[in-house]
Design a protein around this motif. Structure first.
Motif, PDB file in Angstrom:
ATOM      1  N   PHE A 259       0.263  -1.686   0.269  1.00 25.29           N
ATOM      2  CA  PHE A 259       0.083  -0.080  -0.247  1.00 25.29           C
ATOM      3  C   PHE A 259       0.586   1.202  -0.016  1.00 25.29           C
ATOM      4  N   GLN A 260       2.583   1.744  -0.515  1.00 22.65           N
ATOM      5  CA  GLN A 260       3.083   1.981  -0.395  1.00 22.65           C
ATOM      6  C   GLN A 260       2.632   3.269  -1.436  1.00 22.65           C
ATOM      7  N   VAL A 261       2.400   2.761  -2.832  1.00 22.03           N
ATOM      8  CA  VAL A 261       1.941   3.241  -4.213  1.00 22.03           C
ATOM      9  C   VAL A 261       0.751   2.872  -4.875  1.00 22.03           C
ATOM     10  N   PRO A 262       0.134   3.695  -4.869  1.00 19.21           N
ATOM     11  CA  PRO A 262      -1.427   3.312  -5.935  1.00 19.21           C
ATOM     12  C   PRO A 262      -0.559   3.721  -7.230  1.00 19.21           C
ATOM     13  N   LEU A 263      -0.860   2.105  -8.443  1.00 17.62           N
ATOM     14  CA  LEU A 263      -0.224   1.883  -9.462  1.00 17.62           C
ATOM     15  C   LEU A 263      -1.066   2.775 -10.327  1.00 17.62           C
ATOM     16  N   SER A 264      -1.033   3.469 -11.320  1.00 18.51           N
ATOM     17  CA  SER A 264      -1.734   4.253 -12.441  1.00 18.51           C
ATOM     18  C   SER A 264      -1.397   3.022 -13.300  1.00 18.51           C
ATOM     19  N   ALA A 265      -2.730   3.433 -14.749  1.00 16.08           N
ATOM     20  CA  ALA A 265      -2.319   1.897 -15.334  1.00 16.08           C
ATOM     21  C   ALA A 265      -1.494   2.365 -16.537  1.00 16.08           C
ATOM     22  N   GLU A 266      -0.781   3.830 -16.508  1.00 12.73           N
ATOM     23  CA  GLU A 266       1.045   3.626 -16.508  1.00 12.73           C
ATOM     24  C   GLU A 266       2.324   2.767 -15.973  1.00 12.73           C
ATOM     25  N   GLU A 267       1.994   3.325 -15.025  1.00 11.21           N
ATOM     26  CA  GLU A 267       2.618   2.420 -13.500  1.00 11.21           C
ATOM     27  C   GLU A 267       2.752   1.120 -13.352  1.00 11.21           C
ATOM     28  N   LEU A 268       2.051   0.094 -13.921  1.00 12.83           N
ATOM     29  CA  LEU A 268       1.492  -1.132 -13.880  1.00 12.83           C
ATOM     30  C   LEU A 268       2.575  -2.028 -14.519  1.00 12.83           C
ATOM     31  N   PRO A 269       3.288  -2.662 -13.950  1.00  9.66           N
ATOM     32  CA  PRO A 269       4.289  -3.627 -14.194  1.00  9.66           C
ATOM     33  C   PRO A 269       4.005  -4.718 -15.415  1.00  9.66           C
ATOM     34  N   ILE A 270       5.240  -5.034 -16.291  1.00 17.00           N
ATOM     35  CA  ILE A 270       4.723  -6.081 -16.902  1.00 17.00           C
ATOM     36  C   ILE A 270       4.738  -6.736 -16.934  1.00 17.00           C
ATOM     37  N   GLY A 271       3.794  -7.562 -16.701  1.00 11.62           N
ATOM     38  CA  GLY A 271       3.534  -9.097 -16.747  1.00 11.62           C
ATOM     39  C   GLY A 271       2.570  -8.772 -15.627  1.00 11.62           C
ATOM     40  N   LEU A 272       2.024  -7.247 -15.697  1.00  8.93           N
ATOM     41  CA  LEU A 272       0.664  -7.541 -14.457  1.00  8.93           C
ATOM     42  C   LEU A 272      -0.268  -6.773 -14.918  1.00  8.93           C
ATOM     43  N   ARG A 273      -0.109  -6.577 -16.148  1.00  8.81           N
ATOM     44  CA  ARG A 273      -1.291  -5.562 -17.356  1.00  8.81           C
ATOM     45  C   ARG A 273      -2.447  -6.793 -18.046  1.00  8.81           C
ATOM     46  N   PRO A 274      -3.567  -6.249 -18.280  1.00  8.05           N
ATOM     47  CA  PRO A 274      -4.885  -6.939 -18.570  1.00  8.05           C
ATOM     48  C   PRO A 274      -4.298  -7.541 -19.824  1.00  8.05           C
ATOM     49  N   GLN A 275      -2.720  -7.230 -20.873  1.00  5.47           N
ATOM     50  CA  GLN A 275      -2.435  -8.286 -21.768  1.00  5.47           C
ATOM     51  C   GLN A 275      -1.720  -9.206 -21.577  1.00  5.47           C
ATOM     52  N   ASP A 276      -0.885  -9.143 -20.679  1.00  4.40           N
ATOM     53  CA  ASP A 276      -0.399 -10.175 -19.851  1.00  4.40           C
ATOM     54  C   ASP A 276      -0.916 -11.197 -19.440  1.00  4.40           C
ATOM     55  N   LEU A 277      -2.203 -10.844 -18.709  1.00  3.85           N
ATOM     56  CA  LEU A 277      -2.778 -12.082 -18.033  1.00  3.85           C
ATOM     57  C   LEU A 277      -3.481 -12.789 -19.557  1.00  3.85           C
ATOM     58  N   ALA A 278      -4.244 -12.200 -20.539  1.00  2.00           N
ATOM     59  CA  ALA A 278      -4.472 -13.044 -21.527  1.00  2.00           C
ATOM     60  C   ALA A 278      -4.301 -13.931 -22.242  1.00  2.00           C
ATOM     61  N   GLU A 279      -2.676 -14.112 -22.170  1.00  4.45           N
ATOM     62  CA  GLU A 279      -2.012 -15.050 -22.347  1.00  4.45           C
ATOM     63  C   GLU A 279      -2.105 -16.359 -22.298  1.00  4.45           C
ATOM     64  N   TYR A 280      -2.153 -15.851 -20.684  1.00  4.01           N
ATOM     65  CA  TYR A 280      -2.048 -17.077 -20.220  1.00  4.01           C
ATOM     66  C   TYR A 280      -4.247 -17.784 -20.409  1.00  4.01           C
ATOM     67  N   GLU A 281      -4.864 -17.237 -20.772  1.00  8.81           N
ATOM     68  CA  GLU A 281      -6.846 -17.033 -21.077  1.00  8.81           C
ATOM     69  C   GLU A 281      -6.649 -17.977 -21.809  1.00  8.81           C
ATOM     70  N   VAL A 282      -7.172 -19.278 -21.799  1.00 11.20           N
ATOM     71  CA  VAL A 282      -7.347 -20.664 -22.708  1.00 11.20           C
ATOM     72  C   VAL A 282      -9.145 -20.385 -23.184  1.00 11.20           C
ATOM     73  N   GLY A 283      -9.679 -19.303 -22.548  1.00  8.34           N
ATOM     74  CA  GLY A 283     -11.811 -19.574 -22.238  1.00  8.34           C
ATOM     75  C   GLY A 283     -12.083 -18.759 -21.272  1.00  8.34           C
ATOM     76  N   ARG A 284     -13.290 -18.496 -21.413  1.00  8.69           N
ATOM     77  CA  ARG A 284     -14.430 -18.055 -20.258  1.00  8.69           C
ATOM     78  C   ARG A 284     -15.618 -18.657 -20.102  1.00  8.69           C
ATOM     79  N   THR A 285     -15.750 -17.910 -19.093  1.00  2.89           N
ATOM     80  CA  THR A 285     -17.025 -18.944 -18.378  1.00  2.89           C
ATOM     81  C   THR A 285     -17.825 -17.811 -17.369  1.00  2.89           C
ATOM     82  N   GLN A 286     -18.850 -18.364 -16.762  1.00  4.85           N
ATOM     83  CA  GLN A 286     -19.708 -17.319 -16.282  1.00  4.85           C
ATOM     84  C   GLN A 286     -20.649 -18.285 -15.172  1.00  4.85           C
ATOM     85  N   CYS A 287     -21.332 -17.873 -13.916  1.00  5.93           N
ATOM     86  CA  CYS A 287     -22.069 -18.597 -12.863  1.00  5.93           C
ATOM     87  C   CYS A 287     -23.576 -18.911 -13.766  1.00  5.93           C
TER      88      CYS A 287
END
Length: 644
Positions: A259-287
């Motif tokens: 909680f020392q620094v709130p990260l803006s979209a520009e400050e978000l490190p490589i690895g934790l951006r939505p596009q980085d997570l999308a590389e591991y996505e193989v589908g979507r699901t719902q309740c």
């Protein structure tokens, strides 16, 4: 109130594990009108059945699982199962809800709520198939992960069975263990330890009876209007169903390094951006009954495992707040938390707190026994998660969870513990959003939380999804947080209480639109009243809906009064370095002014924070006043341990 010709309510299933006895009790129409369902039913049950301060891990505690009112229907996003108990993490009300199919299955079997009491001598599970309810041996299941448990029960009872239960963390009484539904849906931090304390591994349910509204034509007509809205909303199609809660990573300022620094979209490190997570996505699901598919399905190449629902909270808590930026490692940690059955926010924040305390010398190298606690060490953090689930070595202490963990190391450690009533949610300045953030965390009946009213008080995401809906609500009487933050928060709390009681999802991207059915057409609660009337056959007005939410909220406040909550516990925590400044002192003064105004407008005593008798009698729950009026309760300092 009119008498419905065909009340659409099932039964309450009361399971006494000590005596291995099952009792069914019909739900009365009057109870539906007063408490709606889900969270409302559960909060009433806890107030009625837990008389005072007890050890949450004792047989006297109660575990309640409540369907929402609209579970199993075609009204979208109404499959949340609400789970409530006296929390072993906080020592006050502990509740939350999870998606999946369990809630619909329970409704189809004819039940509105399951209440579990006592403690079994040996591990058990409960199997429900419509009218048949059995308490069965679970010794083969004890020790299995949540995924293995579901697979075992599906082999035994068929693929249609839906399962709520715990993993090893719940068995080992980790104080932030959760209830897991159908492998991947987590709810109610701390509740998993209560299942474990009762030797209850799981409840498996198959229901075949279906649900029929009292006025099907009217109800399904209204439900279709709600579905059509979501199907045509561009934001929903473009964001909800594509990146879901990962949207928050670029909008909600995830915290970095405890909680020392709130990260803006520009400050978000490589690895934790939505596009980085999308590389591991193989589908979507719902309740069940959800048209949005907001949850990702991801694949982990290093282990060959599949997981789902890598949400914003897990990415910030296990990732950025610990400076871990390895995408697959963060996803693996999230999956491990699901398999062991642990709340990701408390897990991640407690590890981050341990790192900070070690850095400041409050935790010595001898305390942590050879673990480095270096910021960003992903491999070590994966090991720590397993050690915590099994309470191994030093990490037995971390399994106590956030404030309880800090308390072991005295006031110097507690100074860095940003909890409200034992629950973590970071720290914020009072000036932020006109005091809404800090006030909402202080007044939440389950401790600091973002899903108890905060986002709704200032229309956090509705402004982006459909600004016309916000304008419509303001015209209908919704207070504007820029002029009236207290009034806006009370309405936000009503929205969340309502959603939790109806079984409605509050959204992967929190919003009025998702939490309150038909709010886009019939603001603020008129649409909900119309749906309730059509579904139950009981006449509901908008005032009835508001009164029900206030009745539930005040009952929860009274429950916490009996657990020792005083006005002083509506406080706000700052880091020590900031707390000493004049700016912080001025903000703290403003916070307590807002708390006083909140208590007054909620109908509570401003000196004690007890709900007033006239307020409770006005909501027709004078019996609650009889339980707390004129009484003093020992002051809360976390969960009671041992004999009450």
């Amino acid at each position: 109130m009119s008498t419905p010709s065909r009340p659409n309510t099932g039964s309450v299933l009361i399971i006494d594990l000590t005596r291995e006895k099952v009792v069914k009790r019909k739900v009365l129409s009057e109870t539906v009108k007063r408490y709606l369902g889900g969270r409302g039913f559960n909060s009433k049950a806890l107030f009625d059945m837990i008389p005072g301060r007890i050890d949450p891990l004792s047989p006297e505690n109660v575990l309640a699982l409540g369907n929402g009112t609209f579970a199993g229907t075609a009204l979208p996003m109404t499959s949340r199962l609400h789970i409530s108990t006296l929390s072993p993490l906080s020592g006050i009300l502990g509740d939350g809800n999870a998606g999946g199919e369990f809630s619909a299955m329970l409704k189809f079997a004819g039940y509105e709520q399951v209440i579990v009491t006592g403690r079994a001598e040996k591990p058990k599970y409960v199997f429900i198939e419509d009218d048949e309810v059995e308490i069965r041996d679970a010794e083969e299941l004890w020790g299995l992960t949540t995924g293995e448990t579901v697979d075992w029960l599906r082999d035994e009872h068929g693929d249609e069975v839906s399962v709520a239960g715990i993993g090893p963390a719940g068995e080992n009484l980790v104080r932030f263990a959760t209830t897991m539904v159908d492998k991947y849906h987590s709810g109610a931090r701390g509740s998993g330890a209560v299942w474990g304390s009762k030797n209850l591994k799981a409840i498996a349910v198959i229901g075949t009876k279906g649900v029929e509204p009292a006025d099907p034509e009217r109800f399904y007509g209204l439900a279709k209007e709600d579905i059509d809205y979501f199907n045509r909303n561009e934001f929903v199609r473009r964001i909800y169903s594509v990146i879901g809660t990962h949207y928050g990573l670029i909008q909600w300022y995830p915290s970095w390094r405890y909680f020392q620094v709130p990260l803006s979209a520009e400050e978000l490190p490589i690895g934790l951006r939505p596009q980085d997570l999308a590389e591991y996505e193989v589908g979507r699901t719902q309740c069940f009954s959800c048209p949005l598919a907001c949850k990702d399905v991801y694949y982990l190449p290093s282990t060959g495992e599949y997981g789902t629902a890598s949400e914003f909270e897990s990415i910030y808590a296990l990732g950025s707040n610990n400076c871990v930026t390895d995408t697959e490692a963060v996803l693996r940690m999230e999956h491990m938390a699901d398999e062991y059955g642990m709340d990701v926010m408390t897990l991640g924040d407690t590890i981050a707190l341990a790192r900070l305390l070690h850095e400041k010398g409050i935790l010595s190298r001898g305390d942590v026994k050879g673990v480095s606690l270096e910021w960003g060490d992903a491999e070590e953090q994966i090991e720590l998660i397993e050690m915590t689930a099994y309470r191994k070595g030093f990490w037995d202490k971390l399994a106590e969870g956030y404030r309880n963990f800090a308390k072991l190391y005295g006031e110097d450690a507690l100074a860095y513990c940003y909890d409200v009533k034992g629950v973590n949610r970071g720290w914020y300045e009072v000036d932020f959003i006109n005091g809404v953030f800090t006030l909402s965390h202080a007044t939440s009946t389950r401790g600091a939380d973002h899903l108890r009213g905060r986002s709704w008080a200032y229309w956090e995401n509705d402004k982006l999804i459909d600004i016309e809906v916000v304008r419509g609500m303001l015209e209908a009487g919704l207070p504007d947080y820029r002029k009236d933050p207290v009034g806006a928060l009370i309405y936000g709390e009503r929205a969340c209480t309502l959603a939790d009681s109806l079984g409605r999802c509050k959204g992967s991207i929190n919003s009025w639109l998702q939490a309150v059915p038909l709010v886009w057409k019939y603001p603020v609660f008129k649409g909900t009243a119309m749906l309730l009337t059509a579904f139950t056959g009981i006449e509901f007005t908008e005032k009835d809906v508001i009164d029900a939410t206030d009745r539930i909220y005040l009952t929860e406040m009274a429950f916490n009064v009996r657990q020792g909550i005083k006005k002083k516990h509506y406080d706000v925590k700052f880091p020590p370095e900031f707390a000493a400044t004049e700016r912080a002192k001025a903000q703290l003064k403003r916070h307590w002014e807002l708390v006083d105004e909140y208590l007054e407008r909620r109908g509570c005593d401003v000196e004690t924070a007890y709900p007033r008798r006239e307020t409770l009698e006005g909501l027709d729950i004078g019996y609650v006043a009889d339980q707390i009026g004129g009484k003093e309760f020992p002051e809360w300092d976390g969960p009671v341990r041992g004999v009450a």
